[in-house]
Write an enzyme that holds these catalytic residues in place. Structure first.
Site, PDB file in Angstrom:
ATOM      1  N   THR A 126      -7.961  16.442  18.770  1.00 13.17           N
ATOM      2  CA  THR A 126      -8.792  17.354  17.973  1.00 13.17           C
ATOM      3  C   THR A 126      -9.509  16.631  16.828  1.00 13.17           C
ATOM      4  O   THR A 126      -8.991  15.631  16.299  1.00 13.17           O
ATOM      5  CB  THR A 126      -7.892  18.471  17.388  1.00 13.17           C
ATOM      6  OG1 THR A 126      -8.610  19.182  16.384  1.00 13.17           O
ATOM      7  CG2 THR A 126      -6.628  17.922  16.738  1.00 13.17           C
ATOM      8  N   ASP A 127     -10.634  17.193  16.411  1.00  8.76           N
ATOM      9  CA  ASP A 127     -11.359  16.638  15.249  1.00  8.76           C
ATOM     10  C   ASP A 127     -10.539  16.780  13.969  1.00  8.76           C
ATOM     11  O   ASP A 127     -10.824  16.117  12.968  1.00  8.76           O
ATOM     12  CB  ASP A 127     -12.743  17.293  15.093  1.00  8.76           C
ATOM     13  CG  ASP A 127     -12.733  18.807  14.916  1.00  8.76           C
ATOM     14  OD1 ASP A 127     -11.650  19.412  14.828  1.00  8.76           O
ATOM     15  OD2 ASP A 127     -13.843  19.389  14.858  1.00  8.76           O
ATOM     16  N   GLU A 128      -9.500  17.655  13.997  1.00  6.73           N
ATOM     17  CA  GLU A 128      -8.727  17.884  12.774  1.00  6.73           C
ATOM     18  C   GLU A 128      -7.947  16.644  12.340  1.00  6.73           C
ATOM     19  O   GLU A 128      -7.536  16.543  11.192  1.00  6.73           O
ATOM     20  CB  GLU A 128      -7.779  19.083  12.940  1.00  6.73           C
ATOM     21  CG  GLU A 128      -8.551  20.339  13.278  1.00  6.73           C
ATOM     22  CD  GLU A 128      -7.890  21.628  12.841  1.00  6.73           C
ATOM     23  OE1 GLU A 128      -6.863  21.587  12.160  1.00  6.73           O
ATOM     24  OE2 GLU A 128      -8.436  22.691  13.202  1.00  6.73           O
ATOM     25  N   TYR A 150      -0.205  20.953  11.653  1.00  8.08           N
ATOM     26  CA  TYR A 150      -0.785  20.879  13.008  1.00  8.08           C
ATOM     27  C   TYR A 150      -1.534  19.568  13.197  1.00  8.08           C
ATOM     28  O   TYR A 150      -1.294  18.821  14.156  1.00  8.08           O
ATOM     29  CB  TYR A 150      -1.716  22.073  13.258  1.00  8.08           C
ATOM     30  CG  TYR A 150      -2.644  21.857  14.433  1.00  8.08           C
ATOM     31  CD1 TYR A 150      -2.156  21.808  15.741  1.00  8.08           C
ATOM     32  CD2 TYR A 150      -4.019  21.674  14.242  1.00  8.08           C
ATOM     33  CE1 TYR A 150      -3.012  21.586  16.825  1.00  8.08           C
ATOM     34  CE2 TYR A 150      -4.869  21.460  15.319  1.00  8.08           C
ATOM     35  CZ  TYR A 150      -4.368  21.407  16.604  1.00  8.08           C
ATOM     36  OH  TYR A 150      -5.209  21.184  17.676  1.00  8.08           O
ATOM     37  N   LYS A 154      -0.746  16.389  15.748  1.00 10.37           N
ATOM     38  CA  LYS A 154      -1.695  15.892  16.747  1.00 10.37           C
ATOM     39  C   LYS A 154      -2.000  14.412  16.500  1.00 10.37           C
ATOM     40  O   LYS A 154      -2.106  13.619  17.437  1.00 10.37           O
ATOM     41  CB  LYS A 154      -2.992  16.707  16.731  1.00 10.37           C
ATOM     42  CG  LYS A 154      -2.855  18.138  17.220  1.00 10.37           C
ATOM     43  CD  LYS A 154      -2.466  18.260  18.684  1.00 10.37           C
ATOM     44  CE  LYS A 154      -3.553  17.823  19.626  1.00 10.37           C
ATOM     45  NZ  LYS A 154      -3.147  18.059  21.058  1.00 10.37           N
TER      46      LYS A 154
HETATM   47  P1  NAD Z   1      -3.390  27.256  23.483  1.00  9.19           P
HETATM   48  O1  NAD Z   1      -2.493  27.514  22.325  1.00  9.19           O
HETATM   49  O2  NAD Z   1      -4.264  28.339  23.983  1.00  9.19           O
HETATM   50  O3  NAD Z   1      -2.521  26.740  24.727  1.00  9.19           O
HETATM   51  C1  NAD Z   1      -1.475  25.817  24.597  1.00  9.19           C
HETATM   52  C2  NAD Z   1      -0.686  25.849  25.905  1.00  9.19           C
HETATM   53  O4  NAD Z   1       0.360  24.855  25.817  1.00  9.19           O
HETATM   54  C3  NAD Z   1       0.003  27.193  26.190  1.00  9.19           C
HETATM   55  O5  NAD Z   1      -0.209  27.573  27.526  1.00  9.19           O
HETATM   56  C4  NAD Z   1       1.472  26.909  25.919  1.00  9.19           C
HETATM   57  O6  NAD Z   1       2.351  27.705  26.687  1.00  9.19           O
HETATM   58  C5  NAD Z   1       1.565  25.431  26.305  1.00  9.19           C
HETATM   59  N1  NAD Z   1       2.700  24.751  25.672  1.00  9.19           N
HETATM   60  C6  NAD Z   1       3.036  24.763  24.349  1.00  9.19           C
HETATM   61  N2  NAD Z   1       4.141  24.035  24.161  1.00  9.19           N
HETATM   62  C7  NAD Z   1       4.501  23.531  25.373  1.00  9.19           C
HETATM   63  C8  NAD Z   1       5.548  22.687  25.818  1.00  9.19           C
HETATM   64  N3  NAD Z   1       6.478  22.221  24.982  1.00  9.19           N
HETATM   65  N4  NAD Z   1       5.591  22.364  27.126  1.00  9.19           N
HETATM   66  C9  NAD Z   1       4.665  22.838  28.004  1.00  9.19           C
HETATM   67  N5  NAD Z   1       3.670  23.666  27.641  1.00  9.19           N
HETATM   68  C10 NAD Z   1       3.581  23.992  26.341  1.00  9.19           C
HETATM   69  O7  NAD Z   1      -4.230  25.976  23.080  1.00  9.19           O
HETATM   70  P2  NAD Z   1      -5.730  25.547  23.381  1.00  9.19           P
HETATM   71  O8  NAD Z   1      -6.601  26.084  22.329  1.00  9.19           O
HETATM   72  O9  NAD Z   1      -6.024  25.776  24.805  1.00  9.19           O
HETATM   73  O10 NAD Z   1      -5.613  23.957  23.105  1.00  9.19           O
HETATM   74  C11 NAD Z   1      -5.266  23.075  24.153  1.00  9.19           C
HETATM   75  C12 NAD Z   1      -5.274  21.657  23.629  1.00  9.19           C
HETATM   76  O11 NAD Z   1      -6.560  21.339  23.116  1.00  9.19           O
HETATM   77  C13 NAD Z   1      -4.285  21.403  22.489  1.00  9.19           C
HETATM   78  O12 NAD Z   1      -3.720  20.139  22.667  1.00  9.19           O
HETATM   79  C14 NAD Z   1      -5.156  21.437  21.236  1.00  9.19           C
HETATM   80  O13 NAD Z   1      -4.611  20.642  20.227  1.00  9.19           O
HETATM   81  C15 NAD Z   1      -6.447  20.862  21.782  1.00  9.19           C
HETATM   82  N6  NAD Z   1      -7.677  21.302  21.098  1.00  9.19           N
HETATM   83  C16 NAD Z   1      -7.931  22.629  20.911  1.00  9.19           C
HETATM   84  C17 NAD Z   1      -9.133  23.009  20.329  1.00  9.19           C
HETATM   85  C18 NAD Z   1      -9.485  24.459  20.111  1.00  9.19           C
HETATM   86  O14 NAD Z   1     -10.500  24.754  19.471  1.00  9.19           O
HETATM   87  N7  NAD Z   1      -8.742  25.419  20.636  1.00  9.19           N
HETATM   88  C19 NAD Z   1     -10.055  22.027  19.911  1.00  9.19           C
HETATM   89  C20 NAD Z   1      -9.737  20.684  20.106  1.00  9.19           C
HETATM   90  C21 NAD Z   1      -8.549  20.338  20.717  1.00  9.19           C
HETATM   91  O1  DAU Z   2     -11.213  21.853  15.136  1.00  6.45           O
HETATM   92  C1  DAU Z   2     -10.456  21.965  16.313  1.00  6.45           C
HETATM   93  C2  DAU Z   2      -9.312  22.913  16.055  1.00  6.45           C
HETATM   94  O2  DAU Z   2      -9.876  24.218  15.964  1.00  6.45           O
HETATM   95  C3  DAU Z   2      -8.210  22.887  17.095  1.00  6.45           C
HETATM   96  O3  DAU Z   2      -7.631  21.609  17.099  1.00  6.45           O
HETATM   97  C4  DAU Z   2      -7.166  23.956  16.795  1.00  6.45           C
HETATM   98  O4  DAU Z   2      -6.195  23.991  17.829  1.00  6.45           O
HETATM   99  C5  DAU Z   2      -7.852  25.303  16.711  1.00  6.45           C
HETATM  100  O5  DAU Z   2      -6.924  26.290  16.345  1.00  6.45           O
HETATM  101  C6  DAU Z   2      -8.987  25.250  15.686  1.00  6.45           C
HETATM  102  O6  DAU Z   2      -8.471  25.129  14.337  1.00  6.45           O
HETATM  103  P1  DAU Z   2      -9.126  25.958  13.125  1.00  6.45           P
HETATM  104  O7  DAU Z   2      -8.142  26.082  12.050  1.00  6.45           O
HETATM  105  O8  DAU Z   2     -10.478  25.419  12.782  1.00  6.45           O
HETATM  106  O9  DAU Z   2      -9.359  27.340  13.919  1.00  6.45           O
HETATM  107  P2  DAU Z   2      -9.108  28.867  13.521  1.00  6.45           P
HETATM  108  O10 DAU Z   2      -9.642  29.677  14.663  1.00  6.45           O
HETATM  109  O11 DAU Z   2      -7.728  29.132  13.078  1.00  6.45           O
HETATM  110  O12 DAU Z   2     -10.072  29.042  12.264  1.00  6.45           O
HETATM  111  C7  DAU Z   2     -11.454  28.741  12.312  1.00  6.45           C
HETATM  112  C8  DAU Z   2     -11.990  28.917  10.903  1.00  6.45           C
HETATM  113  O13 DAU Z   2     -11.919  30.312  10.545  1.00  6.45           O
HETATM  114  C9  DAU Z   2     -11.201  28.189   9.847  1.00  6.45           C
HETATM  115  O14 DAU Z   2     -12.075  27.707   8.834  1.00  6.45           O
HETATM  116  C10 DAU Z   2     -10.282  29.250   9.278  1.00  6.45           C
HETATM  117  C11 DAU Z   2     -11.106  30.515   9.397  1.00  6.45           C
HETATM  118  N1  DAU Z   2     -10.329  31.756   9.587  1.00  6.45           N
HETATM  119  C12 DAU Z   2      -9.421  31.780  10.619  1.00  6.45           C
HETATM  120  C13 DAU Z   2      -8.660  32.911  10.834  1.00  6.45           C
HETATM  121  C14 DAU Z   2      -7.637  32.937  11.957  1.00  6.45           C
HETATM  122  C15 DAU Z   2     -10.544  32.869   8.789  1.00  6.45           C
HETATM  123  O15 DAU Z   2     -11.398  32.843   7.886  1.00  6.45           O
HETATM  124  N2  DAU Z   2      -9.780  33.990   9.012  1.00  6.45           N
HETATM  125  C16 DAU Z   2      -8.835  34.043   9.983  1.00  6.45           C
HETATM  126  O16 DAU Z   2      -8.172  35.099  10.110  1.00  6.45           O
END
Ligand code: NAD
Ligand code: DAU
Length: 342
Positions: A126-128, A150, A154
């Site tokens: 992730t970019d985080e 988090y 990562k």
């Molecule tokens: P999500 O929370 O929707 O899904 C995570 C999945 O992992 C779930 O199906 C969960 O059951 C499974 N899981 C959790 N712990 C586990 C374990 N111990 N063993 C096996 N399975 C397990 O997440 P997402 O948003 O689909 O993110 C997927 C990946 O992409 C993550 O690694 C996250 O860090 C990365 N990522 C997410 C975003 C985003 O914006 N959502 C952006 C960049 C990177």
């Molecule tokens: O940048 C990539 C990441 O994006 C992934 O690695 C993470 O798994 C994913 O959860 C996401 O992280 P963020 O913290 O950026 O996403 P979130 O959807 O929680 O929040 C997006 C933005 O919105 C952030 O600035 C926080 C804000 N927010 C979020 C929630 C849930 C609010 O203002 N109110 C809210 O209730």
């Protein structure tokens, strides 16, 4: 690469990725290994259930025996690791599970990749991990400066992946994606939470002033970026995958309300997330050098996404009625309302 293990494939991005690969390639077989935590959902994979090139295994990436079993039974050639605890707010409440899955779980997968001699191991990151970026954009050589449990977990996973490349020559790559949106995203995340709350005329809890910036990428553009790196990325390298759509949260919230025809009085500014990263921004020239470009225009893909949640209440209503409500109270009940746009 014929047999690909997609760990965490019952979650948001992993399930979109499994479907994307099965549609794109006739020859590959996809095995999803997923623990089915609160975020894992077999409904996300429902349409793949009868596909002869698809298999689901319930298991924990921290459990070496479960991982080995899936690797052996399905003769896995490549691992793409999506499995993680993923929600920043939950990492502030209970960080332990993040360290266990995102760091230790990554180590267990790397060990299996080494033992079984896979062709490729791709870590979805992730970019985080770069931390907040006041100006300019993060490139892959930048220091990692994570700021939430988090992001730190990562980053720990990324460092372990790099160590297995340097120490053991494991053929790894790492992708660092920006904020995804699209179908099947668990409604704790900003976009699906705000869409589903707005549909139900519930307040949209905007953290602080809402002037934080995220770079939004449509989930299928992210999947295509990951697939590009899996097939054409250089081993040992990191690739940023961003959508090029930097937006203030408050503007994204406004767009959701406007599309749904809901009033701005639903916006409720509440106490900010502790340590809230103000801005992320990715430079993606390295991945573009492999021929990848994000294809989806933000405004139209957002409209399609909002419409998907409007038309798929069967999917999110049952999620929002269970464990979710307990989490929602824990994360939001203590926050003060700073102002509302009423
Ligand atoms: P999500 O929370 O929707 O899904 C995570 C999945 O992992 C779930 O199906 C969960 O059951 C499974 N899981 C959790 N712990 C586990 C374990 N111990 N063993 C096996 N399975 C397990 O997440 P997402 O948003 O689909 O993110 C997927 C990946 O992409 C993550 O690694 C996250 O860090 C990365 N990522 C997410 C975003 C985003 O914006 N959502 C952006 C960049 C990177
Ligand atoms: O940048 C990539 C990441 O994006 C992934 O690695 C993470 O798994 C994913 O959860 C996401 O992280 P963020 O913290 O950026 O996403 P979130 O959807 O929680 O929040 C997006 C933005 O919105 C952030 O600035 C926080 C804000 N927010 C979020 C929630 C849930 C609010 O203002 N109110 C809210 O209730």
């Amino acid at each position: 690469m014929k047999n690909i293990l997609v760990t965490g494939g019952a979650g948001f991005i992993g399930s979109n990725f499994a479907r994307y690969l099965l549609n794109k390639y006739d020859s590959c077989r996809i095995v999803v290994l997923d623990k089915l935590t609160y975020a894992g959902n077999l409904d996300n994979l429902k349409d793949l259930a009868g596909n002869a090139r698809f298999a689901f295994v319930q298991g924990d990436i921290c459990d070496a025996a479960a991982v080995d079993g899936a690797m052996r039974e399905h003769a896995i050639d490549a691992i793409v690791n999506f499995a993680a605890e993923t929600h920043v707010d939950r990492s502030l409440i209970e960080p332990g599970a993040f360290i266990t899955t995102d760091v230790f779980g990554t180590y267990v997968l790397l060990e299996a990749a080494k033992r079984f001699g896979v062709e490729r191991y791709l870590q979805v990151s992730t970019d985080e991990v770069y931390g907040e970026v006041a100006e300019g954009s993060s490139t892959e050589g930048d220091h990692i400066m994570p700021r939430s449990p988090y992001a730190a977990s990562k980053a720990g996973g990324d460092l372990m992946v790099r160590a297995y490349f340097v120490s053991f020559g494991l053929p790894v790559t790492i992708t660092r994606g920006s904020n995804n949106y699209g179908p099947f995203q668990y409604p704790e995340k900003f976009i699906p939470l705000f869409i589903t709350n707005a549909i139900d005329d519930l307040p949209l809890p905007v953290y602080g002033d809402g002037k934080q910036v995220r770079d939004w990428i449509y989930v299928l553009d992210h999947c295509e970026g990951i697939d590009t790196v899996l097939r054409r990325g250089e081993v040992g390298e990191v690739y940023n995958v961003g959508g090029g759509n930097e937006r203030y949260n408050i503007d994204v919230a406004g767009k959701i309300l406007a599309y749904l025809g809901k009033p701005s009085s639903l916006l409720q500014h509440v106490t900010d997330r502790p340590g809230h990263d103000r801005r992320y921004s990715l430079n993606c020239d390295k991945l573009k050098g492999l021929g990848w470009e994000p294809r989806h225009d933000f405004d139209s893909a957002m409209e399609e996404t909002i419409s998907w949640y409007q038309h798929n209440e069967w999917w999110w209503r049952k999620i929002k009625s269970g464990e979710f409500m307990d989490y929602y109270r824990r994360n939001y009940a203590h926050r003060s309302v700073l102002s509302s746009d009423a």
